[in-house]
Design a protein around this motif. Structure first.
Motif, mmCIF file in Angstrom:
data_model
loop_
_atom_site.group_PDB
_atom_site.id
_atom_site.type_symbol
_atom_site.label_atom_id
_atom_site.label_comp_id
_atom_site.label_asym_id
_atom_site.label_seq_id
_atom_site.Cartn_x
_atom_site.Cartn_y
_atom_site.Cartn_z
ATOM 1 N N ILE A 24 -29.739 -57.267 56.001
ATOM 2 C CA ILE A 24 -31.018 -57.906 56.320
ATOM 3 C C ILE A 24 -30.939 -58.439 57.750
ATOM 4 N N LEU A 25 -31.877 -58.006 58.574
ATOM 5 C CA LEU A 25 -31.982 -58.509 59.937
ATOM 6 C C LEU A 25 -33.108 -59.537 60.001
ATOM 7 N N THR A 26 -32.881 -60.592 60.746
ATOM 8 C CA THR A 26 -33.905 -61.611 60.947
ATOM 9 C C THR A 26 -34.131 -61.775 62.441
ATOM 10 N N PRO A 27 -35.354 -61.460 62.910
ATOM 11 C CA PRO A 27 -35.618 -61.656 64.335
ATOM 12 C C PRO A 27 -35.685 -63.146 64.653
ATOM 13 N N GLU A 28 -34.994 -63.529 65.711
ATOM 14 C CA GLU A 28 -34.974 -64.927 66.135
ATOM 15 C C GLU A 28 -35.011 -64.977 67.653
ATOM 16 N N THR A 29 -35.037 -66.176 68.184
ATOM 17 C CA THR A 29 -34.995 -66.381 69.626
ATOM 18 C C THR A 29 -33.728 -67.150 69.961
ATOM 19 N N ASP A 30 -32.974 -66.620 70.919
ATOM 20 C CA ASP A 30 -31.744 -67.262 71.366
ATOM 21 C C ASP A 30 -32.085 -68.515 72.174
ATOM 22 N N ASP A 31 -31.077 -69.317 72.472
ATOM 23 C CA ASP A 31 -31.281 -70.558 73.228
ATOM 24 C C ASP A 31 -31.950 -70.328 74.581
ATOM 25 N N ASP A 32 -31.696 -69.155 75.173
ATOM 26 C CA ASP A 32 -32.282 -68.877 76.492
ATOM 27 C C ASP A 32 -33.647 -68.196 76.398
ATOM 28 N N SER B 282 -34.348 -65.345 74.776
ATOM 29 C CA SER B 282 -34.307 -63.904 74.529
ATOM 30 C C SER B 282 -34.319 -63.615 73.028
ATOM 31 N N ALA B 283 -34.857 -62.459 72.689
ATOM 32 C CA ALA B 283 -34.934 -62.043 71.285
ATOM 33 C C ALA B 283 -33.563 -61.571 70.811
ATOM 34 N N ILE B 284 -33.188 -61.986 69.610
ATOM 35 C CA ILE B 284 -31.963 -61.508 68.968
ATOM 36 C C ILE B 284 -32.280 -61.227 67.504
ATOM 37 N N TYR B 285 -31.361 -60.552 66.830
ATOM 38 C CA TYR B 285 -31.480 -60.271 65.404
ATOM 39 C C TYR B 285 -30.211 -60.761 64.725
ATOM 40 N N THR B 286 -30.369 -61.723 63.812
ATOM 41 C CA THR B 286 -29.216 -62.158 63.037
ATOM 42 C C THR B 286 -29.068 -61.223 61.843
ATOM 43 N N VAL B 287 -27.834 -61.081 61.374
ATOM 44 C CA VAL B 287 -27.502 -60.127 60.321
ATOM 45 C C VAL B 287 -26.951 -60.862 59.119
ATOM 46 N N GLU B 288 -27.445 -60.497 57.951
ATOM 47 C CA GLU B 288 -26.941 -61.016 56.684
ATOM 48 C C GLU B 288 -26.636 -59.828 55.783
ATOM 49 N N CYS C 113 -20.115 -62.245 55.626
ATOM 50 C CA CYS C 113 -20.491 -61.364 56.739
ATOM 51 C C CYS C 113 -21.732 -61.896 57.441
ATOM 52 N N HIS C 114 -21.538 -62.351 58.657
ATOM 53 C CA HIS C 114 -22.652 -62.789 59.496
ATOM 54 C C HIS C 114 -22.361 -62.334 60.915
ATOM 55 N N THR C 115 -23.367 -61.833 61.582
ATOM 56 C CA THR C 115 -23.240 -61.437 62.973
ATOM 57 C C THR C 115 -24.637 -61.382 63.571
ATOM 58 N N TRP C 116 -24.765 -60.868 64.764
ATOM 59 C CA TRP C 116 -26.073 -60.769 65.417
ATOM 60 C C TRP C 116 -26.015 -59.668 66.465
ATOM 61 N N GLY C 117 -27.192 -59.299 66.942
ATOM 62 C CA GLY C 117 -27.278 -58.311 68.005
ATOM 63 C C GLY C 117 -28.482 -58.562 68.877
ATOM 64 N N GLU C 118 -28.436 -57.994 70.076
ATOM 65 C CA GLU C 118 -29.520 -58.175 71.041
ATOM 66 C C GLU C 118 -30.697 -57.239 70.793
ATOM 67 N N SER C 119 -30.490 -56.243 69.933
ATOM 68 C CA SER C 119 -31.543 -55.311 69.534
ATOM 69 C C SER C 119 -31.254 -54.909 68.095
ATOM 70 N N ILE C 120 -32.186 -54.214 67.472
ATOM 71 C CA ILE C 120 -31.948 -53.750 66.102
ATOM 72 C C ILE C 120 -30.724 -52.845 66.074
ATOM 73 N N GLU C 121 -30.636 -51.909 67.016
ATOM 74 C CA GLU C 121 -29.512 -50.978 67.049
ATOM 75 C C GLU C 121 -28.184 -51.722 67.228
ATOM 76 N N HIS C 122 -28.180 -52.694 68.138
ATOM 77 C CA HIS C 122 -26.965 -53.479 68.374
ATOM 78 C C HIS C 122 -26.601 -54.292 67.134
ATOM 79 N N ALA C 123 -27.585 -54.882 66.481
ATOM 80 C CA ALA C 123 -27.332 -55.665 65.265
ATOM 81 C C ALA C 123 -26.764 -54.786 64.157
#
Length: 94
Positions: A7-15, A17-23, A30-40
Motif C-alpha cells: 500500500i502506497l500513501t501519497p504524502e508531502t515531505d518536510d521540504d 516535495s511529494a513522496i510515497y510511504t510504503v506499508e 516493513c516500512h519505507t518510502w520513495g520519491e515516486s511510485i516507481e521508486h517506492a
C-alpha cells in the motif's frame, strides 16, 4: 513464488516535495518510502526481500499475504508484488 500486497500513501515531505510511504500489511515491520511510485515500489521490493530473507534465515515461517485493508485505503495505490520465496533458495542449495 510468494506475493505481498503493498500500500502506497501519497504524502508531502518536510521540504514540500511529494513522496510515497510504503506499508506491507502482511509484514508489519516493513516500512519505507520513495520519491515516486516507481521508486517506492523498488524500495518496497528491497525491504520485503530483506525482511523475508531474515525471517527465513531464522526459521520463521513467512506470513501469508493480507488482502483486507483498513477503511480509507485508496485502491489506486494498492499493488501486488511477486517474490521468490527465500525458503526455495535455501532448499535448492541444501
Amino acid at each position: 513464488m510468494r506475493r505481498y500486497t503493498i500500500i502506497l500513501t501519497p504524502e508531502t515531505d518536510d521540504d514540500g516535495s511529494a513522496i510515497y510511504t510504503v506499508e506491507v500489511p502482511a509484514l508489519p515491520t516493513c516500512h519505507t518510502w520513495g520519491e515516486s511510485i516507481e521508486h517506492a515500489l523498488t524500495m518496497a521490493r528491497d525491504v520485503v526481500e530483506l525482511v523475508t530473507g531474515c525471517l527465513s534465515d531464522t526459521g520463521t515461517l513467512l506470513p501469508d499475504d493480507v488482502t483486507e485493508f483498513p477503511a480509507g485505503v485508496d485502491p489506486h495505490y494498492v499493488y501486488t508484488l511477486h517474490f521468490h520465496d527465500p525458503a526455495d533458495r535455501l532448499a535448492a542449495t541444501a
